[in-house]
Design a protein around this motif. Structure first.
Motif, PDB file in Angstrom:
ATOM      1  N   UNK A   1      13.257   5.235 -32.004  1.00 12.24           N
ATOM      2  CA  UNK A   1      12.131   4.266 -31.702  1.00 12.24           C
ATOM      3  C   UNK A   1      11.406   3.510 -32.814  1.00 12.24           C
ATOM      4  N   UNK A   2      11.305   4.381 -33.821  1.00 10.29           N
ATOM      5  CA  UNK A   2      10.277   3.445 -34.966  1.00 10.29           C
ATOM      6  C   UNK A   2      11.334   2.684 -35.801  1.00 10.29           C
ATOM      7  N   UNK A   3      12.687   2.663 -35.562  1.00 10.01           N
ATOM      8  CA  UNK A   3      13.449   1.957 -36.453  1.00 10.01           C
ATOM      9  C   UNK A   3      14.585   2.573 -36.706  1.00 10.01           C
ATOM     10  N   UNK A   4      15.655   1.957 -37.615  1.00  9.22           N
ATOM     11  CA  UNK A   4      16.495   2.405 -37.909  1.00  9.22           C
ATOM     12  C   UNK A   4      16.590   3.682 -38.779  1.00  9.22           C
ATOM     13  N   UNK A   5      17.496   4.798 -38.956  1.00 12.52           N
ATOM     14  CA  UNK A   5      17.559   5.851 -39.916  1.00 12.52           C
ATOM     15  C   UNK A   5      18.822   5.828 -40.623  1.00 12.52           C
ATOM     16  N   UNK A   6      18.541   5.948 -41.948  1.00  6.45           N
ATOM     17  CA  UNK A   6      19.739   5.801 -42.965  1.00  6.45           C
ATOM     18  C   UNK A   6      20.688   7.069 -42.556  1.00  6.45           C
ATOM     19  N   UNK A   7      21.911   6.623 -42.851  1.00  5.83           N
ATOM     20  CA  UNK A   7      22.842   7.797 -42.392  1.00  5.83           C
ATOM     21  C   UNK A   7      24.237   7.384 -43.329  1.00  5.83           C
ATOM     22  N   UNK A   8      25.409   7.546 -42.547  1.00  5.59           N
ATOM     23  CA  UNK A   8      26.750   7.324 -43.399  1.00  5.59           C
ATOM     24  C   UNK A   8      26.579   8.367 -44.835  1.00  5.59           C
ATOM     25  N   UNK A   9      25.815   9.253 -44.618  1.00  2.88           N
ATOM     26  CA  UNK A   9      25.959  10.020 -46.142  1.00  2.88           C
ATOM     27  C   UNK A   9      27.190  10.858 -46.172  1.00  2.88           C
ATOM     28  N   UNK A  10      27.750  10.385 -47.325  1.00  4.81           N
ATOM     29  CA  UNK A  10      29.378  10.787 -47.716  1.00  4.81           C
ATOM     30  C   UNK A  10      30.317  10.220 -46.455  1.00  4.81           C
ATOM     31  N   UNK A  11      29.868   9.201 -45.830  1.00  2.00           N
ATOM     32  CA  UNK A  11      30.694   8.831 -44.713  1.00  2.00           C
ATOM     33  C   UNK A  11      30.693   9.537 -43.428  1.00  2.00           C
ATOM     34  N   UNK A  12      29.494  10.522 -43.294  1.00  2.00           N
ATOM     35  CA  UNK A  12      29.511  11.196 -42.165  1.00  2.00           C
ATOM     36  C   UNK A  12      28.147  11.573 -41.732  1.00  2.00           C
ATOM     37  N   UNK A  13      27.249  12.112 -42.345  1.00  2.00           N
ATOM     38  CA  UNK A  13      25.965  12.431 -41.925  1.00  2.00           C
ATOM     39  C   UNK A  13      26.141  13.670 -40.843  1.00  2.00           C
ATOM     40  N   UNK A  14      26.651  14.675 -41.212  1.00  2.00           N
ATOM     41  CA  UNK A  14      27.076  15.621 -40.273  1.00  2.00           C
ATOM     42  C   UNK A  14      25.916  16.803 -40.109  1.00  2.00           C
ATOM     43  N   UNK A  15      24.584  16.597 -40.358  1.00  2.00           N
ATOM     44  CA  UNK A  15      23.667  17.309 -39.871  1.00  2.00           C
ATOM     45  C   UNK A  15      23.338  16.598 -38.504  1.00  2.00           C
ATOM     46  N   UNK A  16      24.052  16.545 -37.652  1.00  2.00           N
ATOM     47  CA  UNK A  16      24.016  16.163 -36.343  1.00  2.00           C
ATOM     48  C   UNK A  16      25.123  16.485 -35.281  1.00  2.00           C
ATOM     49  N   UNK A  17      24.876  16.406 -34.128  1.00  2.00           N
ATOM     50  CA  UNK A  17      25.811  16.998 -32.952  1.00  2.00           C
ATOM     51  C   UNK A  17      27.082  16.015 -33.245  1.00  2.00           C
ATOM     52  N   UNK A  18      26.901  14.602 -33.524  1.00  2.00           N
ATOM     53  CA  UNK A  18      27.985  13.885 -33.705  1.00  2.00           C
ATOM     54  C   UNK A  18      27.803  13.090 -34.877  1.00  2.00           C
ATOM     55  N   UNK A  19      28.991  12.486 -35.412  1.00  2.00           N
ATOM     56  CA  UNK A  19      29.054  11.763 -36.743  1.00  2.00           C
ATOM     57  C   UNK A  19      30.095  10.758 -36.534  1.00  2.00           C
ATOM     58  N   UNK A  20      29.615   9.672 -37.244  1.00  2.00           N
ATOM     59  CA  UNK A  20      30.555   8.575 -37.013  1.00  2.00           C
ATOM     60  C   UNK A  20      31.542   8.544 -38.645  1.00  2.00           C
ATOM     61  N   UNK A  21      32.586   8.608 -38.703  1.00  2.00           N
ATOM     62  CA  UNK A  21      33.394   8.501 -40.058  1.00  2.00           C
ATOM     63  C   UNK A  21      34.391   7.662 -40.187  1.00  2.00           C
ATOM     64  N   UNK A  22      34.996   7.710 -41.187  1.00  2.00           N
ATOM     65  CA  UNK A  22      36.195   6.707 -41.314  1.00  2.00           C
ATOM     66  C   UNK A  22      37.495   7.552 -41.323  1.00  2.00           C
ATOM     67  N   UNK A  23      38.647   6.799 -41.278  1.00  2.00           N
ATOM     68  CA  UNK A  23      39.993   7.234 -41.550  1.00  2.00           C
ATOM     69  C   UNK A  23      40.171   7.951 -43.201  1.00  2.00           C
ATOM     70  N   UNK A  24      39.398   7.314 -43.900  1.00  2.00           N
ATOM     71  CA  UNK A  24      39.563   7.729 -45.498  1.00  2.00           C
ATOM     72  C   UNK A  24      38.872   9.323 -45.690  1.00  2.00           C
ATOM     73  N   UNK A  25      37.905   9.485 -44.933  1.00  2.00           N
ATOM     74  CA  UNK A  25      37.303  10.863 -45.021  1.00  2.00           C
ATOM     75  C   UNK A  25      37.515  11.768 -43.883  1.00  2.00           C
ATOM     76  N   UNK A  26      38.315  11.783 -43.248  1.00  2.00           N
ATOM     77  CA  UNK A  26      38.544  12.381 -41.863  1.00  2.00           C
ATOM     78  C   UNK A  26      39.922  13.081 -41.981  1.00  2.00           C
ATOM     79  N   UNK A  27      40.098  14.306 -41.957  1.00  2.00           N
ATOM     80  CA  UNK A  27      41.226  15.036 -42.547  1.00  2.00           C
ATOM     81  C   UNK A  27      41.839  15.773 -40.919  1.00  2.00           C
TER      82      UNK A  27
END
Length: 368
Positions: free
Chosen positions: A126-152
């Motif tokens: 609510x207060x605004x966007x939160x920085x993420x995409x840490x190492x292309x994942x930000x996995x301190x979360x129940x779900x993460x958005x990754x890319x094909x380059x860092x998903x094995x």
């Protein structure tokens, strides 16, 4: 979609778990339900701003989970696949194109910048966007958005909670030995600092057939574990009058390789002086600014180099590590202690105190 994530709002405040809104995956992205994620020293360094990155941020870069959705441009992953998440690379620079993604020319931006490459953010509150995409994942979360380059994609035969640390710490230590050094049967190595990276190096050196593996640390319990995991000798740097002398009592001509995970200037000096002719020091923690190497220290063909992510291409190396674990050559489960996601601050505290080698957070509702 609504997710739960641990947010580092400021360097002096604990992580706070909140509900956030996560964007749908773009064409080149993968939505992963995170089952477990390791805690790495790099997470702590960013949280406390020893490594610059914009806060507030969702950290976490040793995630493992199950694919839930894929973008239209992803053709070789599908919902239900088990995956390990690793570092991000641009995939376009000369280093990436030459098979060296760990040295991507855009490493800082794509791993620590807090946004996608197009500058957008996928995490919102609510207060605004939160920085993420840490190492292309930000996995301190129940779900993460990754890319094909860092998903094995990995085997479903091994629990994801065990595989999570492969994405950074284990990959770095084992890769330094197997890729960077290309250690061969009969070679000799000393590993300075036996944390997750150092233990992984010890195990990889044993698997490669090293004749002598010397673990150097100040923690007797860790040194004892290092011997159980493959070290042929242990040196307590606190008790030894001179670390170099202690190593040369074991290997009179010096060792072929030294992997330094400590970053301490005094240990860098010992690392170089402990080398045999043509020996190599690898630095995975960098070195303190005051560390000095004289040209004369590198006589007899000695060399010192930095190593990032064990010179690994994750898509190739992580499956190799999984197979080593299955074959009993990389018993990483000996290093792990599991915590509920809600206990993230306790896990960081235990790691900082040296009580735990590799904390792993588990998301109970997401476990397979």
């Amino acid at each position: 979609m609504r997710i739960r994530a641990a947010i580092a709002d400021a360097q002096t405040t604990p992580f706070v778990i909140e509900e956030l809104e996560l964007d749908d995956p773009q064409d080149d992205e993968v939505l992963v339900r995170v089952v477990a994620t390791g805690i790495c020293q790099t997470d702590a360094h960013v949280w406390h701003q020893r490594i610059p990155a914009p806060l507030p941020m969702v950290l976490g870069h040793e995630g493992a989970g199950v694919v839930e959705r894929v973008g239209e441009g992803i053709t070789d992953l599908e919902p239900g696949d088990h995956v390990v998440l690793s570092f991000q690379a641009c995939g376009e620079c000369p280093q990436c194109l030459s098979g060296n993604p760990a040295y991507c020319e855009r490493t800082a931006a794509v791993n620590f910048g807090g946004t996608r490459r197009d500058g957008t953010r996928a995490l919102h509150r609510a207060a605004g966007d939160v920085n993420g995409h840490f190492f292309g994942q930000s996995s301190f979360a129940t779900h993460a958005l990754t890319t094909r380059r860092n998903t094995v994609k990995v085997s479903k035969d091994v629990p994801l909670e065990t595989l999570a640390p492969l994405g950074c710490g284990v990959q770095t230590g084992a890769g330094a030995v197997l890729n960077s050094f290309a250690l061969a049967e009969g070679d000799t190595i000393a590993v300075f600092g036996v944390g997750a990276v150092g233990f992984s190096a010890v195990m990889a050196a044993r698997a490669a057939g090293a004749a002598t593996i010397i673990a150097v640390d100040v923690n007797e319990q860790r040194l004892a574990l290092a011997e159980e995991l493959g070290a042929t000798h242990a040196v307590n740097a606190r008790n030894a009058e001179d670390v170099t002398d202690a190593i040369k009592v074991i290997a009179s001509a010096g060792v072929d390789f030294v992997l330094d995970t400590t970053g301490r200037p005094d240990m860098l000096a010992h690392a170089v002086s402990s080398l045999a002719s043509m020996g190599q020091v690898g630095l995975v923690a960098g070195a303190a600014p005051e560390a000095v190497i004289r040209a004369t220290d590198l006589a007899m063909g000695k060399s010192v180099r930095g190593i990032i992510q064990g010179d690994a291409t994750p898509q190739l190396f992580i499956p190799r590590l999984v197979q080593m674990y299955i074959d009993g050559l990389l018993p990483i489960d000996r290093l792990l202690k599991f915590y509920d996601f809600e206990d993230i601050n306790t896990a960081f505290s235990d790691a900082a105190g040296g009580d735990v080698v590799k904390p792993v957070l588990r998301f109970d509702g997401n476990r397979t």
